[in-house]
Each structure stands twice: as structure tokens, then as C-alpha cells.
Design an enzyme around this catalytic site. Structure first.
Site, mmCIF file in Angstrom:
data_model
loop_
_atom_site.group_PDB
_atom_site.id
_atom_site.type_symbol
_atom_site.label_atom_id
_atom_site.label_comp_id
_atom_site.label_asym_id
_atom_site.label_seq_id
_atom_site.Cartn_x
_atom_site.Cartn_y
_atom_site.Cartn_z
ATOM 1 N N ASN A 32 27.572 114.499 17.004
ATOM 2 C CA ASN A 32 26.329 115.197 16.635
ATOM 3 C C ASN A 32 26.204 115.372 15.113
ATOM 4 O OD1 ASN A 32 28.066 117.288 16.024
ATOM 5 N ND2 ASN A 32 27.346 118.675 17.626
ATOM 6 N N SER A 77 37.231 123.422 15.793
ATOM 7 C CA SER A 77 38.702 123.467 15.742
ATOM 8 C C SER A 77 39.280 124.370 14.651
ATOM 9 C CB SER A 77 39.234 122.051 15.552
ATOM 10 O OG SER A 77 38.805 121.564 14.301
ATOM 11 N N ASN A 92 30.491 125.303 22.528
ATOM 12 C CA ASN A 92 30.691 123.874 22.227
ATOM 13 C C ASN A 92 31.894 123.312 22.982
ATOM 14 O OD1 ASN A 92 30.172 121.414 21.019
ATOM 15 N ND2 ASN A 92 31.351 121.880 19.194
ATOM 16 N N TYR A 141 40.138 129.768 19.609
ATOM 17 C CA TYR A 141 40.185 128.304 19.591
ATOM 18 C C TYR A 141 41.204 127.789 20.610
ATOM 19 C CZ TYR A 141 41.752 123.762 17.963
ATOM 20 O OH TYR A 141 42.152 122.459 17.918
HETATM 21 N N1 UFG Z 1 47.000 128.746 4.880
HETATM 22 C C1 UFG Z 1 47.152 129.453 3.697
HETATM 23 N N2 UFG Z 1 46.160 129.333 2.769
HETATM 24 C C2 UFG Z 1 45.043 128.588 2.952
HETATM 25 C C3 UFG Z 1 44.903 127.869 4.165
HETATM 26 C C4 UFG Z 1 45.907 127.980 5.110
HETATM 27 O O1 UFG Z 1 48.133 130.156 3.491
HETATM 28 O O2 UFG Z 1 44.180 128.555 2.062
HETATM 29 C C5 UFG Z 1 48.062 128.827 5.879
HETATM 30 C C6 UFG Z 1 47.598 129.331 7.235
HETATM 31 O O3 UFG Z 1 47.577 130.729 7.283
HETATM 32 C C7 UFG Z 1 48.609 128.677 8.154
HETATM 33 C C8 UFG Z 1 48.962 127.371 7.456
HETATM 34 O O4 UFG Z 1 48.547 127.530 6.108
HETATM 35 O O5 UFG Z 1 49.758 129.468 8.209
HETATM 36 C C9 UFG Z 1 48.237 126.181 8.040
HETATM 37 O O6 UFG Z 1 46.858 126.526 8.134
HETATM 38 P P1 UFG Z 1 45.737 125.455 8.537
HETATM 39 O O7 UFG Z 1 44.426 126.199 8.500
HETATM 40 O O8 UFG Z 1 45.874 124.252 7.689
HETATM 41 O O9 UFG Z 1 46.120 125.043 10.001
HETATM 42 P P2 UFG Z 1 46.375 125.947 11.296
HETATM 43 O O10 UFG Z 1 47.860 125.985 11.508
HETATM 44 O O11 UFG Z 1 45.662 127.237 11.247
HETATM 45 O O12 UFG Z 1 45.636 125.123 12.425
HETATM 46 C C10 UFG Z 1 45.817 123.746 12.542
HETATM 47 C C11 UFG Z 1 44.609 123.180 13.246
HETATM 48 C C12 UFG Z 1 44.552 123.675 14.632
HETATM 49 C C13 UFG Z 1 45.865 123.501 15.341
HETATM 50 C C14 UFG Z 1 46.992 124.089 14.551
HETATM 51 C C15 UFG Z 1 48.283 123.816 15.239
HETATM 52 O O13 UFG Z 1 43.427 123.544 12.559
HETATM 53 O O14 UFG Z 1 43.590 122.911 15.299
HETATM 54 O O15 UFG Z 1 46.978 123.491 13.269
HETATM 55 O O16 UFG Z 1 49.382 124.099 14.432
HETATM 56 F F1 UFG Z 1 45.832 124.158 16.513
#
Ligand code: UFG
Length: 323
Positions: A32, A77, A92, A141
Site C-alpha cells: 500500500n 512493526s 492492520n 506489536y
Molecule cells: N534504541 C536506543 N536508541 C534509539 C533506538 C533504539 O537505545 O534511538 C534501543 C532500543 O531501546 C532497543 C535497541 O536499541 O533496546 C534496539 O531497538 P530497535 O528499535 O532497533 O529494535 P527493537 O529491538 O525495538 O525491535 C526490533 C524490530 C521488531 C522486532 C525486534 C526483535 O523492530 O520488529 O527487533 O528483537 F520484534
């Protein structure tokens, strides 16, 4: 017969389309374009713009194309966003998948490979995490992805549909050509955010929480290259084609890095000091997520090629510098 890639203009979807076309597959992409990018769709794929929540759109697609299997990436996500706007995720992710499954059953398409997530586990009871470990998501999520897996399970039983659910850990990196990579708007993922500092788009990176029970107090994640994830989808389709039963597989490297270690590695790759500042914890973040992917290796024959964080960050850096 073609493979239909839903969400094939998004980050992991577009990389999977590149690998599928490289393997000689006939590929149809639907997206989309809410978060996906038209220019990320491989030129040899047939592209349809539309939303999986529209039954009319899906009916037209299945009538027009001879689809053998579906790979389903079309979902929201972001952990943080899902905590602020949970109903967007129910709409979604869950309602979209319900409409998709109705259309697949109606058009007799019975194989689906699905993007699930490590976020289905919540706070893990074991590290590395096994597929048999309990799943108690700590964010909306992960909750919607777990509910989607259960939907596949019951619909599969009723209608003879088979699925492979791939629980990704932290997808990162970019295609070796540098043509496609990770570009979210706004960006929330750690590695592209870090790289915005040497690109001059932000002054520093915020570390969300330094008081977790981990080796340096910051969250531990398992970073897996997007091309390795893409390869796993091809293997999952082959597995279903061989008559494989519905199943769930983790996809990660089995090695965890803290937020501070990722920042340090990016400093090395880019040669930039990348200032980091302390910030409060982000809602819904588990302290540690590290995969055991032995099952995917043994059953799917998955063999990830990029097991080194420096190489992974260098591929992302190559993409962002080219842009
Ligand atoms: N983080 C920071 N600063 C930022 C961004 C992220 O400290 O500016 C930290 C987050 O708190 C987390 C880590 O970096 O501890 C990774 O964060 P991401 O947002 O890159 O990824 P997530 O672990 O939250 O999520 C990703 C995917 C999900 C999936 C998950 C599984 O977005 O779809 O990994 O581990 F489920």
C-alpha cells in the site's frame, strides 16, 4: 506460478524480492506504500498498489495472477508506536491478515510464509531463546504477531493451509549493491539512527535505558543481516513445496550486542565519534533478545552468511552514504 510478496516495497520485503528474482522466481509484489517505497521494488517484479484490508483488491490480484504461495510482510512493526497506538496494530496486522486468509482460502492458495518476531516472546525465560519457550509479549506489536500466528494455526487446521512463521530478531544491514536498504520515516531503529549522526542528520544518539540487568546496563539484541533473512524466506517456500508441515522458526545470529556495543562498532566503521546521551527506558523493551536458530539451520537448511556486526553495519553505512 508466481510468488506473491505482500509488503514487498518495505525493508525486509524488498530484499526478499531481490533474492527471489535472483533465484529465478516469478514475483508479484503488492504494497500500500504507506511505509514502503516504490523505487525499492525490483524492476522485474510485477507491482500492484493496494491494501490487504481490501478484499476487492486481493480478489482482483488473485484472479489476475496465478499465485502458488504468499510471503506476508504487510504489517506495522514498531514496538514504540504499537504502545502508543495499539489499535493501529490490531487493525492492520490482525484485521489485514484475516482478510488475506479469507481471500487465500477463496482462491485456493494454501501456502504462506509469514514475518513474525522475537517480540512474541516478551521477557525471555532462557537465552538463547528456543521456539518452544513461552510467548508472553510485552508490547502490542508482539501481541498482534502472536495472534496472527495463532490465526494461521486454526485456519490451517480448518482449510488445509500450511504456513511457516519466521520470528526475526533485529533485522539490519543493506543489500550488497547499496541499491536498497533500511529507510523508515520517521526512523526508530537503532542502527539507522546511529548512522544519522555521521550523515549529519542528527547530533547524537539517545540510549534508551542504562539500568537494565545486562553487562553494561543497556538492552541486548541479536542483529541479523536482512539478506540472510531474505534467504530464509526462499528456503521456507521450498520447505512448504516439499510438503513440510506448518512450523515456527527463529532467525537470528545467536550473539547479543548491547546498545553501547553497537554504537562503539558504528564509531569504528564510520570513523565518526558519534556522541551518545542517556535517555529514559522505552516502553515495551525487553532487556535481552537473543535467538537460538538451530531449528532453522537443521530443518530449513538456513546458513546465514553475515555473522559479524562490523560487516553488517558497514553494509548499512554503504547504503546510507550512497543515498
Ligand atoms: N534504541 C536506543 N536508541 C534509539 C533506538 C533504539 O537505545 O534511538 C534501543 C532500543 O531501546 C532497543 C535497541 O536499541 O533496546 C534496539 O531497538 P530497535 O528499535 O532497533 O529494535 P527493537 O529491538 O525495538 O525491535 C526490533 C524490530 C521488531 C522486532 C525486534 C526483535 O523492530 O520488529 O527487533 O528483537 F520484534
Amino acid at each position: 506460478m508466481a510468488i506473491l510478496v505482500l509488503g514487498g516495497a518495505g525493508y525486509i520485503g524488498s530484499h526478499t524480492v531481490y533474492e527471489l528474482i535472483g533465484s529465478g522466481a516469478d514475483v508479484v509484489v503488492a504494497d500500500n506504500l504507506e511505509t514502503g517505497h516504490r523505487e525499492a521494488v525490483h524492476p522485474q517484479a510485477r507491482f500492484y498498489q493496494g491494501d490487504i484490508r481490501s478484499r476487492d483488491f486481493l480478489d482482483r490480484l488473485f484472479q489476475q495472477e496465478a499465485i502458488d504461495a504468499v510471503i506476508h510482510f504487510a504489517a506495522n512493526s514498531l514496538v514504540g508506536e504499537s504502545m502508543m497506538n495499539p489499535l493501529k496494530y490490531y487493525d492492520n496486522n490482525l484485521c489485514g491478515t484475516k482478510v488475506l486468509l479469507e481471500a487465500m482460502v477463496a482462491h485456493n492458495v494454501r501456502k504462506i510464509v509469514f514475518s513474525s518476531t522475537a517480540a512474541t516472546y516478551g521477557e525471555p525465560v532462557n537465552i538463547p531463546i528456543l521456539e518452544t519457550d513461552p510467548a508472553h509479549p510485552t508490547n502490542t506489536y508482539g501481541e498482534t504477531k502472536l495472534a496472527m500466528e495463532r490465526m494461521f494455526h486454526w485456519v490451517g487446521k480448518a482449510h488445509g493451509l500450511r504456513y511457516v512463521s519466521l520470528r526475526y530478531f533485529n533485522a539490519c544491514g543493506a543489500h550488497k549493491s547499496g541499491k536498497i536498504g533500511e529507510m523508515h520515516q520517521p526512523e526508530t531503529h537503532l542502527i539507522p539512527i546511529i548512522l544519522q549522526v555521521p550523515l549529519g542528520k542528527r547530533k547524537s544518539v539517545s540510549i534508551y535505558g542504562e539500568d537494565y540487568d545486562t553487562r553494561d546496563g543497556t538492552c541486548v539484541r541479536d542483529y541479523i543481516h536482512v539478506t540472510d533473512l531474505a534467504q530464509a524466506h526462499i528456503l521456507a517456500v521450498e520447505y512448504l513445496n516439499r510438503g513440510g508441515e506448518s512450523d515456527i522458526f527463529n532467525l537470528g545470529n545467536g550473539v547479543g550486542f548491547t546498545v553501547k556495543e553497537v554504537i562503539e562498532c558504528a564509531r569504528k566503521v564510520t570513523g565518526h565519534p558519534i556522541p551518545a546521551i542517556s535517555a529514559p527506558r522505552r516502553a515495551g523493551d525487553p532487556a535481552q533478545l537473543v535467538a537460538s536458530s538451530e531449528k532453522a539451520k537443521n530443518i530449513l537448511g538456513w546458513n546465514p552468511q553475515y555473522d559479524d556486526l562490523e560487516t553488517i553495519i558497514a553494509s548499512a553505512w554503504n547504503f546510507h552514504r550512497k543515498r
